[in-house]
Scaffold this motif. Structure first.
Motif, PDB file in Angstrom:
ATOM      1  N   TYR A  54       0.828  -1.201   0.000  1.00  0.00           N
ATOM      2  CA  TYR A  54       0.000   0.000   0.000  1.00  0.00           C
ATOM      3  C   TYR A  54       0.866   1.256   0.000  1.00  0.00           C
ATOM      4  O   TYR A  54       0.528   2.248  -0.637  1.00  0.00           O
ATOM      5  CB  TYR A  54      -0.970   0.036   1.170  1.00  0.00           C
ATOM      6  N   TYR A  58       0.473   4.130  -2.631  1.00  0.00           N
ATOM      7  CA  TYR A  58       0.239   5.506  -2.178  1.00  0.00           C
ATOM      8  C   TYR A  58       1.223   6.472  -2.834  1.00  0.00           C
ATOM      9  O   TYR A  58       0.837   7.525  -3.335  1.00  0.00           O
ATOM     10  CB  TYR A  58       0.355   5.560  -0.652  1.00  0.00           C
ATOM     11  N   SER A  61       0.436   6.776  -6.528  1.00  0.00           N
ATOM     12  CA  SER A  61      -0.793   7.532  -6.778  1.00  0.00           C
ATOM     13  C   SER A  61      -0.587   9.020  -6.536  1.00  0.00           C
ATOM     14  O   SER A  61      -1.267   9.847  -7.135  1.00  0.00           O
ATOM     15  CB  SER A  61      -1.940   7.005  -5.928  1.00  0.00           C
ATOM     16  N   ARG A  62       0.331   9.371  -5.667  1.00  0.00           N
ATOM     17  CA  ARG A  62       0.634  10.786  -5.406  1.00  0.00           C
ATOM     18  C   ARG A  62       1.288  11.444  -6.617  1.00  0.00           C
ATOM     19  O   ARG A  62       1.212  12.653  -6.775  1.00  0.00           O
ATOM     20  CB  ARG A  62       1.549  10.941  -4.188  1.00  0.00           C
ATOM     21  N   GLU A  68      -6.749  13.464  -9.258  1.00  0.00           N
ATOM     22  CA  GLU A  68      -7.397  13.156  -7.989  1.00  0.00           C
ATOM     23  C   GLU A  68      -8.728  13.886  -7.849  1.00  0.00           C
ATOM     24  O   GLU A  68      -8.848  15.068  -8.137  1.00  0.00           O
ATOM     25  CB  GLU A  68      -6.479  13.549  -6.836  1.00  0.00           C
ATOM     26  N   SER A  72     -11.945  10.178  -4.386  1.00  0.00           N
ATOM     27  CA  SER A  72     -10.777   9.297  -4.337  1.00  0.00           C
ATOM     28  C   SER A  72      -9.880   9.663  -3.157  1.00  0.00           C
ATOM     29  O   SER A  72      -9.245   8.793  -2.564  1.00  0.00           O
ATOM     30  CB  SER A  72      -9.989   9.342  -5.650  1.00  0.00           C
ATOM     31  N   SER A  73      -9.846  10.935  -2.802  1.00  0.00           N
ATOM     32  CA  SER A  73      -9.066  11.360  -1.647  1.00  0.00           C
ATOM     33  C   SER A  73      -9.655  10.813  -0.349  1.00  0.00           C
ATOM     34  O   SER A  73      -8.925  10.367   0.538  1.00  0.00           O
ATOM     35  CB  SER A  73      -9.006  12.889  -1.593  1.00  0.00           C
ATOM     36  N   GLU A  76      -8.941   7.128  -0.267  1.00  0.00           N
ATOM     37  CA  GLU A  76      -7.518   6.933   0.053  1.00  0.00           C
ATOM     38  C   GLU A  76      -7.269   7.062   1.550  1.00  0.00           C
ATOM     39  O   GLU A  76      -6.540   6.260   2.138  1.00  0.00           O
ATOM     40  CB  GLU A  76      -6.692   7.965  -0.716  1.00  0.00           C
ATOM     41  N   ARG A  77      -7.883   8.041   2.193  1.00  0.00           N
ATOM     42  CA  ARG A  77      -7.726   8.213   3.640  1.00  0.00           C
ATOM     43  C   ARG A  77      -8.317   7.045   4.422  1.00  0.00           C
ATOM     44  O   ARG A  77      -7.741   6.593   5.403  1.00  0.00           O
ATOM     45  CB  ARG A  77      -8.364   9.528   4.100  1.00  0.00           C
ATOM     46  N   THR A  80      -6.002   4.058   4.040  1.00  0.00           N
ATOM     47  CA  THR A  80      -4.804   4.302   4.846  1.00  0.00           C
ATOM     48  C   THR A  80      -5.080   4.028   6.317  1.00  0.00           C
ATOM     49  O   THR A  80      -4.279   3.374   6.994  1.00  0.00           O
ATOM     50  CB  THR A  80      -4.315   5.753   4.663  1.00  0.00           C
TER      51      THR A  80
END
Length: 119
Positions: A54, A58, A61-62, A68, A72-73, A76-77, A80
C-alpha cells in the motif's frame, strides 16, 4: 484436565482460556508451538506485505495528483486508516508473542486483553 497433552483448566470448549481465540502465546515446551509460530509468522508477513504494498501504491498515486477527485481522496484516507490500524495492532502483538515465546515476557495473564482489544 489434560487437553491432548496440554494441562489446563476445563472451560467446556477447545481453548485454554475463557476467550475463544487461537493460542498465540506459546513457549518452546508447548506441543503446539511450531504450528502457532507458523501461523503468527504468516500473519505478520502478510501484514507487513500489505503495508509495504500500500505504501508503494500511495507513493505512485501521489505522482498522479492532477487526476485526484474528492471521492478518491476520501477513499484513500479510509484505506490508509484501515491499513495503519491493522499494522499498529498486529505488529506489537506479534512482538509480544515472540517475547512470550522467548520467555522474556509472560503474556498469559494478559491474553484476554490482547485478544479482545488488540486483535
Amino acid at each position: 484436565h489434560d487437553h491432548g497433552g496440554i494441562q489446563g483448566i476445563d472451560r467446556s470448549f477447545y481453548g485454554n482460556t475463557g476467550v475463544c481465540m487461537f493460542k498465540y502465546f506459546v513457549t518452546p515446551t508447548d506441543p503446539q508451538h511450531l504450528f502457532s509460530l507458523v501461523v503468527l509468522a504468516i500473519n505478520t508477513t502478510l501484514c507487513i506485505t500489505i503495508a509495504i504494498t500500500y505504501g508503494i501504491i500511495y507513493v505512485l498515486s501521489r505522482s498522479n495528483l492532477g487526476n485526484e477527485t474528492a471521492s478518491s481522496s476520501v477513499l484513500e484516507r479510509k484505506i490508509t486508516l484501515i491499513i495503519l490500524t491493522d499494522f499498529c495492532s498486529w505488529i506489537p502483538f506479534s512482538v509480544l508473542c515472540l517475547l512470550h515465546y522467548l520467555e522474556v515476557f509472560n503474556g498469559t495473564p494478559h491474553y484476554e486483553l490482547f485478544s479482545l482489544l488488540i486483535l
